[in-house]
Design an enzyme around this catalytic site. Structure first.
Site, PDB file in Angstrom:
ATOM      1  N   SER A  36       0.824  -1.207   0.000  1.00  0.00           N
ATOM      2  CA  SER A  36       0.000   0.000   0.000  1.00  0.00           C
ATOM      3  C   SER A  36       0.853   1.249   0.000  1.00  0.00           C
ATOM      4  O   SER A  36       0.335   2.333  -0.251  1.00  0.00           O
ATOM      5  CB  SER A  36      -0.954  -0.002   1.186  1.00  0.00           C
ATOM      6  OG  SER A  36      -0.280  -0.329   2.351  1.00  0.00           O
ATOM      7  N   HIS A  82      -3.267  -3.302  -5.869  1.00  0.00           N
ATOM      8  CA  HIS A  82      -3.546  -2.811  -4.514  1.00  0.00           C
ATOM      9  C   HIS A  82      -5.028  -2.956  -4.200  1.00  0.00           C
ATOM     10  O   HIS A  82      -5.859  -2.183  -4.661  1.00  0.00           O
ATOM     11  CB  HIS A  82      -3.097  -1.340  -4.394  1.00  0.00           C
ATOM     12  CG  HIS A  82      -3.276  -0.769  -3.026  1.00  0.00           C
ATOM     13  ND1 HIS A  82      -3.686   0.519  -2.787  1.00  0.00           N
ATOM     14  CD2 HIS A  82      -3.113  -1.333  -1.800  1.00  0.00           C
ATOM     15  CE1 HIS A  82      -3.771   0.726  -1.485  1.00  0.00           C
ATOM     16  NE2 HIS A  82      -3.425  -0.379  -0.866  1.00  0.00           N
ATOM     17  N   GLU A 140      -6.374  -0.754  -7.202  1.00  0.00           N
ATOM     18  CA  GLU A 140      -5.472   0.137  -7.926  1.00  0.00           C
ATOM     19  C   GLU A 140      -4.433  -0.730  -8.649  1.00  0.00           C
ATOM     20  O   GLU A 140      -3.753  -1.536  -8.000  1.00  0.00           O
ATOM     21  CB  GLU A 140      -4.782   1.107  -6.968  1.00  0.00           C
ATOM     22  CG  GLU A 140      -5.745   2.095  -6.324  1.00  0.00           C
ATOM     23  CD  GLU A 140      -5.073   3.042  -5.323  1.00  0.00           C
ATOM     24  OE1 GLU A 140      -5.514   4.185  -5.200  1.00  0.00           O
ATOM     25  OE2 GLU A 140      -4.102   2.625  -4.642  1.00  0.00           O
ATOM     26  N   ASN A 170      -4.587   6.427  -0.996  1.00  0.00           N
ATOM     27  CA  ASN A 170      -3.858   6.740   0.235  1.00  0.00           C
ATOM     28  C   ASN A 170      -3.216   8.117   0.204  1.00  0.00           C
ATOM     29  O   ASN A 170      -2.900   8.689   1.230  1.00  0.00           O
ATOM     30  CB  ASN A 170      -2.794   5.674   0.522  1.00  0.00           C
ATOM     31  CG  ASN A 170      -3.397   4.495   1.266  1.00  0.00           C
ATOM     32  OD1 ASN A 170      -4.446   4.623   1.890  1.00  0.00           O
ATOM     33  ND2 ASN A 170      -2.763   3.345   1.174  1.00  0.00           N
TER      34      ASN A 170
END
Ligand code: NAI
Length: 509
Positions: A124, A145, A157, A195
């Protein structure tokens, strides 16, 4: 011919923690034979029985047939060595978040796996480019991800490193799609899309707490009841784990060479140092288990409605106030357009929407001592709570009249210290600014960033769509005023956002 991995090809999953188990479950449900491997003895077997329980729950809820569940369960097998993954068509690693550990594992795997086996990392926060750099053929590796919990989160992702083969990225994207996921593509940049763009949701809330705006229960209630977020930032950090959340913040901040926009919070650092990690340790911003306390947000006690308030004609709050008072058969005077953006006059108070300056500054500059600022709501028509801040120059009677008006219209009113930009407004503007910068810096396009944030974080609106609903000019004004109020580069306006204000074009045009 579809590029997706054939259903009869084996998917190897390494790391049987919460992510690896979730990925194994999804791959098996999609029809692949799956081999799950973990360095800890018994962990893969344990994860497979856990997946069985999850299948049983899905069957119980009618979301999966018993036959489908049995077939998927039979496709899941534990592996006890990397050699047992040699027939795989795709191997996804979901081991500990450590660059050296991931590099070691993938280097060993590369030697064992046939050249056509796709390699993916579920990291991540680490650079896919850096993980791939130790491989003989770095073009083989990409990021895949997933989000937690994997079976129910639609977003994946698909991350390309600098050396990644575009054809492998295409194949992984198609495979994620065939597994029922919504894949979005991004290059390997700090925090990828979600993120990175989500950082201000935590960062601004932590700063508000640090500045004594109010307490965490009140801020959480404001974000839920005015902002329309499913969870407030503090209850969400408690759920994620403060240690994990801090690690991601630190990693994004350091990957951007300590750009103040991403600076982590000393409060969070202290809490992690104390072992207050959130739900998993029994204490975070809140206490859990036997010590759990009632989380009562601070609200202004009931105040009288001021006689005949004046409601101006412009803006979403004014419109909602008029409608809400009308529905309650409460008297008010409808005024025309306001000369200076005021929303309402209640007793001697003048109410405005926050523009990123403190109420005290605005009061001084406009010569209106009794200035009361109201925070942003996702929808003023249905919101049940609003945050306000009063200028230090404001009289107590004026502050009470402002609260009385909002309460009469059916809002619980949470008083904040006179912080610039209040809570929801400043956080949403920062989310939008970060989303704009991600687009500006070629991470993805505007549609993708909004889609990724809705699916990856469950925000009520994509940040760019939300900024357009507020008005891009207003968002830019809030950010510029925050930048001036704090004198910090953190609040600098994204050049793309500024461009859209000047061109009057939509991000989505
Ligand atoms: P976890 O700690 O629950 O599981 C990791 C598992 O990997 C453990 O069972 C451990 O025994 C095993 N392991 C460690 N080193 C190994 C090795 N060399 N070979 C085989 N097994 C090994 O971790 P979690 O939360 O499942 O995360 C795994 C990865 O997914 C990390 O890279 C993390 O950053 C990423 N991730 C985590 C998310 C989350 O919300 N937890 C979300 C998205 C990605």
């Amino acid at each position: 011919m579809t590029l997706a991995l054939d259903k009869d090809r084996i998917v190897g999953v390494i790391g049987a923690g919460s992510m690896g188990a979730g990925i194994a479950q999804v791959a098996a449900m999609a029809g692949h034979p799956v081999r799950l491997l973990d360095a800890r003895e018994g962990a893969a077997e344990q994860a497979i029985s856990g997946i069985g329980l999850s299948f049983a729950r899905l069957v119980g809820k009618g979301k999966l047939t018993a036959a489908h569940s049995h077939a998927a369960q039979a496709r899941l097998l534990p592996a006890s060595s990397l050699a047992e993954l040699a027939d795989s068509g795709l191997v996804i690693e979901a081991i500990v978040e450590d660059l050296a550990a991931k590099q070691d594992l993938l280097r060993t795997l590369e030697a064992l796996l046939p050249a056509d086996c796709l390699l993916a990392s579920n990291t991540s926060s680490l650079s896919i480019t850096a993980i791939a750099a130790v491989l003989k053929t770095p073009s083989r590796l990409a990021g895949l991800h997933f989000f937690n919990p994997v079976p129910s989160m639609a977003l994946v992702e698909v991350i390309s490193g600098l050396a990644s083969d575009p054809q492998i990225i295409d194949r992984l994207q198609e495979t994620a799609l065939a597994w029922g996921k919504t894949p979005v593509r991004a290059p390997s940049t700090p925090g990828f899309i979600v993120n990175r763009v989500a950082r201000p949701y935590y960062g601004e809330a932590l700063r508000l707490l640090n500045e004594g705006a109010t307490d965490s229960a009140t801020l959480d209630a404001i974000f839920r009841e005015a902002g329309g977020f499913r969870m407030g930032p503090f209850e969400l950090m408690d759920l994620i784990g403060l240690d994990i959340n801090l690690a991601v913040s630190k990693s994004v901040w350091s990957a951007f060479f300590n750009d103040p926009r991403y600076a982590p919070s000393p409060i969070q650092q202290e809490m992690v140092a104390a072992g207050f990690l959130g739900r998993k340790s029994g204490r975070g911003f809140y206490r859990y288990g036997q010590d759990a306390e009632l989380r009562t947000p601070i609200s202004v006690p009931a105040r009288a409605m001021p006689p005949k308030p004046l409601i101006f004609a412009d803006g979403a709050l004014a419109k909602a106030l008029g409608e809400r008072l009308h529905e309650r058969h409460l008297p008010f005077q409808a005024a025309g357009s306001s000369p200076d953006g005021r929303v309402a006059e209640a007793g001697s108070a003048v109410l405005y929407i926050t523009d990123g300056r403190s109420a005290s500054e605005r009061a001084a500059r406009k010569g209106v001592s009794n200035t009361v600022l109201v925070d942003l709501a996702l929808d003023y028509g249905s919101a049940t709570r609003l945050a306000i801040a009063t200028a230090e120059q404001c009289s107590p009677a004026a502050a009470e009249a402002a609260a009385g008006l909002l309460q009469a219209a059916g809002f619980a009113v949470s008083p904040l210290a006179d912080v610039p930009g209040l809570a929801v407004m400043r956080s949403v503007c920062m989310l939008a600014n970060e989303a704009a910068d991600a687009v500006y810096q070629q991470v993805c396009d505007a549609r993708t960033v909004d889609l990724a944030m809705r699916l990856g974080t469950s925000y009520p609106l994509g940040p760019l769509a939300w900024a357009e609903a507020i008005g891009l000019k207003q968002v830019r004004r809030v950010l510029s005023n925050l930048a001036a109020s704090y004198g910090e580069d953190r609040y600098r306006v994204s050049p793309l956002l500024a461009r859209k204000v000047f061109s009057r074009k939509s991000f989505h045009a």
